[in-house]
Design an enzyme around this catalytic site. Structure first.
Site, PDB file in Angstrom:
ATOM      1  N   ALA A   1     -26.038   2.214  11.737  1.00 16.71           N
ATOM      2  CA  ALA A   1     -24.946   1.654  12.556  1.00 16.71           C
ATOM      3  C   ALA A   1     -24.100   0.739  11.673  1.00 16.71           C
ATOM      4  O   ALA A   1     -23.794  -0.399  12.024  1.00 16.71           O
ATOM      5  CB  ALA A   1     -25.495   0.922  13.778  1.00 16.71           C
ATOM      6  N   LEU A   2     -23.730   1.272  10.510  1.00 19.44           N
ATOM      7  CA  LEU A   2     -23.105   0.450   9.471  1.00 19.44           C
ATOM      8  C   LEU A   2     -21.703  -0.004   9.886  1.00 19.44           C
ATOM      9  O   LEU A   2     -20.934   0.748  10.476  1.00 19.44           O
ATOM     10  CB  LEU A   2     -23.044   1.243   8.161  1.00 19.44           C
ATOM     11  CG  LEU A   2     -24.387   1.763   7.636  1.00 19.44           C
ATOM     12  CD1 LEU A   2     -24.200   2.483   6.302  1.00 19.44           C
ATOM     13  CD2 LEU A   2     -25.403   0.637   7.485  1.00 19.44           C
ATOM     14  N   HIS A   3     -21.394  -1.267   9.556  1.00 20.53           N
ATOM     15  CA  HIS A   3     -20.065  -1.830   9.834  1.00 20.53           C
ATOM     16  C   HIS A   3     -19.568  -2.518   8.558  1.00 20.53           C
ATOM     17  O   HIS A   3     -20.230  -2.435   7.504  1.00 20.53           O
ATOM     18  CB  HIS A   3     -20.129  -2.790  11.028  1.00 20.53           C
ATOM     19  CG  HIS A   3     -21.235  -3.794  10.949  1.00 20.53           C
ATOM     20  ND1 HIS A   3     -21.260  -4.814  10.003  1.00 20.53           N
ATOM     21  CD2 HIS A   3     -22.386  -3.931  11.651  1.00 20.53           C
ATOM     22  CE1 HIS A   3     -22.353  -5.523  10.153  1.00 20.53           C
ATOM     23  NE2 HIS A   3     -23.070  -5.014  11.138  1.00 20.53           N
TER      24      HIS A   3
ATOM     25  N   HIS B   1     -22.023  -4.486   6.406  1.00 22.22           N
ATOM     26  CA  HIS B   1     -22.831  -3.685   5.471  1.00 22.22           C
ATOM     27  C   HIS B   1     -21.963  -3.236   4.290  1.00 22.22           C
ATOM     28  O   HIS B   1     -22.432  -3.182   3.151  1.00 22.22           O
ATOM     29  CB  HIS B   1     -23.392  -2.437   6.160  1.00 22.22           C
ATOM     30  CG  HIS B   1     -24.330  -2.731   7.288  1.00 22.22           C
ATOM     31  ND1 HIS B   1     -23.981  -2.557   8.604  1.00 22.22           N
ATOM     32  CD2 HIS B   1     -25.605  -3.183   7.293  1.00 22.22           C
ATOM     33  CE1 HIS B   1     -24.998  -2.875   9.376  1.00 22.22           C
ATOM     34  NE2 HIS B   1     -26.003  -3.271   8.611  1.00 22.22           N
TER      35      HIS B   1
ATOM     36  N   GLY C   1     -27.681  -9.727   3.993  1.00 25.12           N
ATOM     37  CA  GLY C   1     -26.621 -10.589   4.524  1.00 25.12           C
ATOM     38  C   GLY C   1     -27.149 -11.965   4.901  1.00 25.12           C
ATOM     39  O   GLY C   1     -28.280 -12.102   5.368  1.00 25.12           O
ATOM     40  N   GLU C   2     -26.291 -12.973   4.709  1.00 24.25           N
ATOM     41  CA  GLU C   2     -26.662 -14.333   5.123  1.00 24.25           C
ATOM     42  C   GLU C   2     -26.630 -14.484   6.642  1.00 24.25           C
ATOM     43  O   GLU C   2     -27.107 -15.470   7.168  1.00 24.25           O
ATOM     44  CB  GLU C   2     -25.694 -15.347   4.506  1.00 24.25           C
ATOM     45  CG  GLU C   2     -25.970 -15.636   3.053  1.00 24.25           C
ATOM     46  CD  GLU C   2     -25.057 -16.704   2.493  1.00 24.25           C
ATOM     47  OE1 GLU C   2     -24.112 -17.138   3.196  1.00 24.25           O
ATOM     48  OE2 GLU C   2     -25.276 -17.088   1.336  1.00 24.25           O
TER      49      GLU C   2
ATOM     50  N   MET D   1     -19.802 -10.287  12.081  1.00 21.98           N
ATOM     51  CA  MET D   1     -19.970  -8.853  12.371  1.00 21.98           C
ATOM     52  C   MET D   1     -21.439  -8.522  12.593  1.00 21.98           C
ATOM     53  O   MET D   1     -22.301  -9.021  11.863  1.00 21.98           O
ATOM     54  CB  MET D   1     -19.421  -8.024  11.226  1.00 21.98           C
ATOM     55  CG  MET D   1     -17.929  -8.046  11.235  1.00 21.98           C
ATOM     56  SD  MET D   1     -17.249  -6.751  10.217  1.00 21.98           S
ATOM     57  CE  MET D   1     -15.525  -7.243  10.319  1.00 21.98           C
TER      58      MET D   1
END
Ligand code: PAF
EC number: 6.3.2.1
Length: 281
Positions: free
Chosen positions: A27-29, A32, A144-145, A181
């Site tokens: 479900a990459l956005h 990512h 991701g942070e 996001m």
């Protein structure tokens, strides 16, 4: 297009030289996308794993409803210059089944904040990440942070278990109004989506109050949430490694709140007191 591999043997044949890994559940956005961009120059082979990991979902959390968008994910990986997509089956990742498998214990840091709301979550996350590290053998792995507690625990695991992987954190990617996001954002209705912007606004208010110390930070952030009618699961100020925040030092402000159905997470660095004043000079 990237080479798609499903098994450990195929993976080994498809990777060479130095390896960077971006672990995902698909479900990459754009968030990512930025992890992949960050990872691309770090190694000769860039691997993205796409695996919806059952062990990090509790029975009442709907694993089957997790969005799966494999074809679109592949396009995104292609655009980011990914060499290999590792998309294993559950059987490949958990050959001895989900019950009774050896699992990584996240320790005390795994039972606070997200771990308090989701007691088995980090056990599942660390276990699958350890397995991915063992299978992909990356030199560097990028996270991701936005999932700050996850990043902190993975860093700690890599150190404590001497996994030989450099764990790199990347800044959160935000929508124009500041919303972090997340694949969960798709479940917000239009009015919830508008209200959700208050979460990042609260963090910004907290940063602005940094020179006045920890209490002022929490007060300012809490007020923005309350004004938007958001009652957070937690709003806390910690040290960068999730211990107690110290006056005059860098700290981390973390928030989790349900807006409608989705539970949204966000966090940011907050310089406190003298530290913040010095930076302002
Ligand atoms: O952040 C995620 O997408 C997942 O928790 C991870 C790190 C890929 C493990 O399944």
């Amino acid at each position: 297009m990237p080479t798609v591999v499903r098994t450990a043997a195929e993976l080994r044949a498809a990777t060479s030289g130095t390896v960077a890994l971006v672990p995902t559940m698909g479900a990459l956005h754009d968030g990512h996308g930025s992890l992949m961009e960050h990872a691309r120059p770090l190694a000769e082979t860039l691997v993205v794993s796409i695996f919806v990991n059952p062990t990090q979902f509790a029975p009442e959390e709907d694993l089957d409803a997790y969005p799966r968008t494999f074809e679109a994910d592949l396009e995104r990986c292609d655009a980011a210059g990914v060499d290999v997509v590792f998309a294993p089956t559950v059987e490949e990742m958990y050959p001895h089944g989900l019950d009774g498998a050896i699992m990584v214990d996240p320790g005390p840091l795994g039972s606070i904040l997200e771990g308090a709301a989701r007691p088995t979550h980090f056990r599942g996350v660390l276990t699958v990440v350890a397995k991915l590290f063992g299978l992909v053998r990356p030199d560097v792995a990028v996270f991701g942070e936005k999932d700050y507690q996850q990043l902190t625990l993975i860093r700690l695991m890599a150190q404590e278990l001497c996994l030989g992987v450099d764990v790199v954190g990347c800044p959160t990617v935000r929508e124009a109004d500041g919303l972090a996001m997340s694949s969960r954002n798709r479940y917000l209705t239009a009015s919830e989506r508008e209200r959700a912007a208050a979460i990042s606004a609260a963090l910004r208010a907290g940063v602005d109050a940094g020179p006045d110390g920890p209490e002022a930070v929490l007060h300012a952030a809490g007020k923005v949430l309350a004004d938007a009618g958001i009652d957070p699961d937690y709003l806390v100020l910690t040290s960068p490694d999730l211990g107690p925040a110290e006056a005059g030092r860098e700290s981390r402000l973390l928030v989790a709140a349900r807006v409608g159905r989705p539970r949204l997470l966000d966090n940011c660095a907050v310089p406190l007191g003298a530290d913040a004043k010095n930076r302002g000079k």
